[in-house]
Write an enzyme that holds these catalytic residues in place. Sequence first.
Site, PDB file in Angstrom:
ATOM      1  N   ARG A  76       0.836  -1.204   0.000  1.00  0.00           N
ATOM      2  CA  ARG A  76       0.000   0.000   0.000  1.00  0.00           C
ATOM      3  C   ARG A  76       0.876   1.261   0.000  1.00  0.00           C
ATOM      4  O   ARG A  76       0.485   2.290  -0.536  1.00  0.00           O
ATOM      5  CB  ARG A  76      -1.002   0.015   1.164  1.00  0.00           C
ATOM      6  CG  ARG A  76      -2.128   1.028   0.928  1.00  0.00           C
ATOM      7  CD  ARG A  76      -3.203   0.986   2.000  1.00  0.00           C
ATOM      8  NE  ARG A  76      -4.308   0.100   1.703  1.00  0.00           N
ATOM      9  CZ  ARG A  76      -5.361   0.401   0.935  1.00  0.00           C
ATOM     10  NH1 ARG A  76      -5.459   1.599   0.387  1.00  0.00           N
ATOM     11  NH2 ARG A  76      -6.314  -0.468   0.745  1.00  0.00           N
ATOM     12  N   GLU A 100      -9.949   5.770   6.969  1.00  0.00           N
ATOM     13  CA  GLU A 100      -8.519   6.065   6.966  1.00  0.00           C
ATOM     14  C   GLU A 100      -8.111   7.386   6.306  1.00  0.00           C
ATOM     15  O   GLU A 100      -7.188   8.044   6.791  1.00  0.00           O
ATOM     16  CB  GLU A 100      -7.760   4.907   6.299  1.00  0.00           C
ATOM     17  CG  GLU A 100      -7.840   3.634   7.099  1.00  0.00           C
ATOM     18  CD  GLU A 100      -7.311   2.448   6.316  1.00  0.00           C
ATOM     19  OE1 GLU A 100      -7.986   2.022   5.355  1.00  0.00           O
ATOM     20  OE2 GLU A 100      -6.238   1.965   6.648  1.00  0.00           O
TER      21      GLU A 100
HETATM   22  N1  LUZ Z   1      -5.619  -4.404   5.627  1.00  0.00           N
HETATM   23  C1  LUZ Z   1      -5.361  -5.321   4.691  1.00  0.00           C
HETATM   24  C2  LUZ Z   1      -5.731  -3.110   5.327  1.00  0.00           C
HETATM   25  O1  LUZ Z   1      -5.234  -6.493   5.015  1.00  0.00           O
HETATM   26  N2  LUZ Z   1      -5.242  -4.945   3.415  1.00  0.00           N
HETATM   27  C3  LUZ Z   1      -5.348  -3.665   3.028  1.00  0.00           C
HETATM   28  O2  LUZ Z   1      -5.233  -3.360   1.852  1.00  0.00           O
HETATM   29  C4  LUZ Z   1      -5.588  -2.697   4.024  1.00  0.00           C
HETATM   30  N3  LUZ Z   1      -5.665  -1.419   3.718  1.00  0.00           N
HETATM   31  C5  LUZ Z   1      -5.871  -0.529   4.668  1.00  0.00           C
HETATM   32  C6  LUZ Z   1      -6.009  -0.945   5.963  1.00  0.00           C
HETATM   33  N4  LUZ Z   1      -5.945  -2.222   6.291  1.00  0.00           N
HETATM   34 MO1  MOS Z   2      -6.698  -1.153   9.269  1.00  0.00          MO
HETATM   35  S1  MOS Z   2      -4.961  -0.183   9.195  1.00  0.00           S
HETATM   36  O1  MOS Z   2      -7.816  -0.570   8.288  1.00  0.00           O
HETATM   37  O2  MOS Z   2      -6.831  -2.413  10.255  1.00  0.00           O
END
Ligand code: LUZ
Ligand code: MOS
Length: 754
Positions: A304, A705
């Site tokens: 990410r 987020e």
């Molecule tokens: N958790 C995850 C996340 O497993 N994959 C993601 O792409 C993600 N993105 C944002 C927050 N948590």
């Molecule tokens: Mo998250 S960083 O969307 O658990």
Amino acid sequence: MKNIDSIGHVRGESIYLDDIPLIQGTLFGAAYGSPIAHGFIRALDISEAERHPGVVRILTFRDIRGENQIGGIIPDEPLFAEQHVHFCGMPIAFAVAVSEKAAREAVGKIKAEIEPCPVVTDPREAQANGELIIPPRTFRLGDVDQAWSLCTHIVEGRADTNGQEHLYIETQGAYAIPLENGVIRVHSSTQAPTAVQRAVSKVTGLPMHALDIAVNRLGGGFGGKEDQANVWAALCALACIQVGRPVKYSLPRTDDMVMTGKRHPYSSDFKIGLDKDLKILAYEVTFYQNAGAAADLSPAVLERTLFHCTNSYFIPHVRATAYSCRTHLPPNTAFRGFGGPQGMFVIEAAIAKTAEVLGVDAAVIQKRNLLRTGDEFPYGQPAESEAHACWQKAEDLYDVVALRGEVEGFNKSNRLFKKGLSFMPVCFGISFTKTLMNQARALVHVYTDGSVSVVTGAVEMGQGVNTKMLQVAATVFSIDPGLVKVQSTSTYKIANTSPSAASATADLNGKAVQMACTGILRRLKEVAALELGVTGGMIELKEGVVWVDGAASAMDWKKLVLAAFVRRVSLSEHAHYATPGIHFDPSKGKGHPFAYHVYGTAIVVVTLDCLRGRYTIDAVKVVHDFGVSMNTLIDRGQIEGGIVQGAGWMTMEEVLYDASGRLRSNTLSTYKVPDIYSAPSAISIEALHTERDNLAIFRSKAVGEPPLMYGIGVYFALRQAIRAFNPSADLSFSAPLTPEKALMGLYDKKHVTA
Ligand code: LUZ
Ligand code: MOS
């Protein structure tokens, strides 16, 4: 609509893990974590702990019945250390006793003889040693190497961001209870019931259907409970099986801070090239992610970072490389933004440095390079951009010309106080980047009295998702929201859930609720047609009443539901939703991974006390792309919270490990999060209403987020203020910019001698 939990919260009636009434015979656990960051256990003496009054069992890896493994993405994380310990706090033993106190005292009597090994805490050093969690990842667009020759300006530098403690108000914990037929129920403070179920299954050797993981609600998660709730659940379940009694472990704050991973610190190198019109042509960036001692979610977080490495800007030639570096810190993990903020900080640093070198306003470069609809992200997806719309609306609405005038006027007339102003545009992709995770389920029952029960895989952690699920059901049925109850989730009610994460929980689960309710509604309408003897007419439900061809009938919701029951029509539905149209090929780094993007622009104004290095955030003024918000109160709450949490990360929250890998900021007296005095004096939030069709539930874009990244603007506004005082200040890009660092930055050598 107000958050349905607010009354329970203020009355103290909401039930968190520690509020679950205890079952008679419950025992309490406490983990013994490695006292050093790296070494080999040569001897472990638990005999004195076993003799401690009240102690029932001391468990170690020898008590594991399944596999000693809880790694999610990569199987590289034992539940209990066997010989090798690789971070401070790594569980070595688990004491189970009749009271919390006895369990913790027993932990104090465990003695481990550990032969120490060299400790690495710096990701660049780990990378140089070849200590990588996964092979390096690269995203490419265009041809960077060719592009440099086209650039008029080329600027290089380094940028560092530190970690961040989640500091959920409710610490981690679990409560395992033996039921009949070999079933164990584990109450867990987790964002990911199914991840806990898998981990417990692996460690105990029990099949998943013997494990009911129940989650009532969390007192905050922020990503910290996406993967790292597994440990405590596995420990309690294991102990529960071994002693045949309920076992609970609710972590004391210091245990939690020491034993769990945090936001990943990153160290990065950048090189940016612009043409004479300040169009960014090329960007090359290398990220060194401090993964800690095991993979946890680091590979996904790393990815990410790459997805968001160009933030809201279109850059035709990009090469972004990322290393996930294994160090001897607790495994770092998901934290609101999930690597995105770390990536965005670096491009913002590159732009800020360029602006300083060229003597132009950073906002000029930022604005000139904002994404336009149709521009391609480095991962191949075309943008449907609201970047310009948000920026322009912010400029106009908040009268930036006047705002700048105020800042400049203030700076002219004050010697020891300086103001700074920055823009922070944000673009965040919505969907789990791992395509398979973008699925959800809902189970809806309509009872014969007309009341409705909804359950999904969504975990309520303060973000208001239950309220949104309730709104979806009430809207589809067009009934009084008071008729709907949202039940807490469990793996017996809803199977194979994705974590409540990635800002996508309301979208994914909301769509599933919408589908389930729509299925029931379709049948109810058929019943209404039969009951009312309508053929071919249009039947609708509006505010609890059946309408036929635009006119209200005498049949209301309750009568309709009862009629359906009498006719033996199903009043329940289980629905499954999978986000359509998304795909991503990690080997090529190309695809269409996101359902859509959320955009926004924040304008940040700060005042810096140049004698003391202290500062205040005067204002954060935001134009945020909500789509069409389905709950403005909840969404504004998310934005305010995100801004404060992001500003905390950028300014005052300082995770400090010493060279031996021990956490020094392990209490609330040594780790400072923003309080009401350090929160922005004013936060303005205006909506950019976008009527564009999108995959969000009711076109209400995800909001969890993205707002955190507005907080990054605080860092750059402070930098502006420092340079207003000392134009030649030679500042590194290193967050958090604590008052100490600000003070040092204000008075470099040149300034002091001048
Ligand atoms: N958790 C995850 C996340 O497993 N994959 C993601 O792409 C993600 N993105 C944002 C927050 N948590
Ligand atoms: Mo998250 S960083 O969307 O658990």
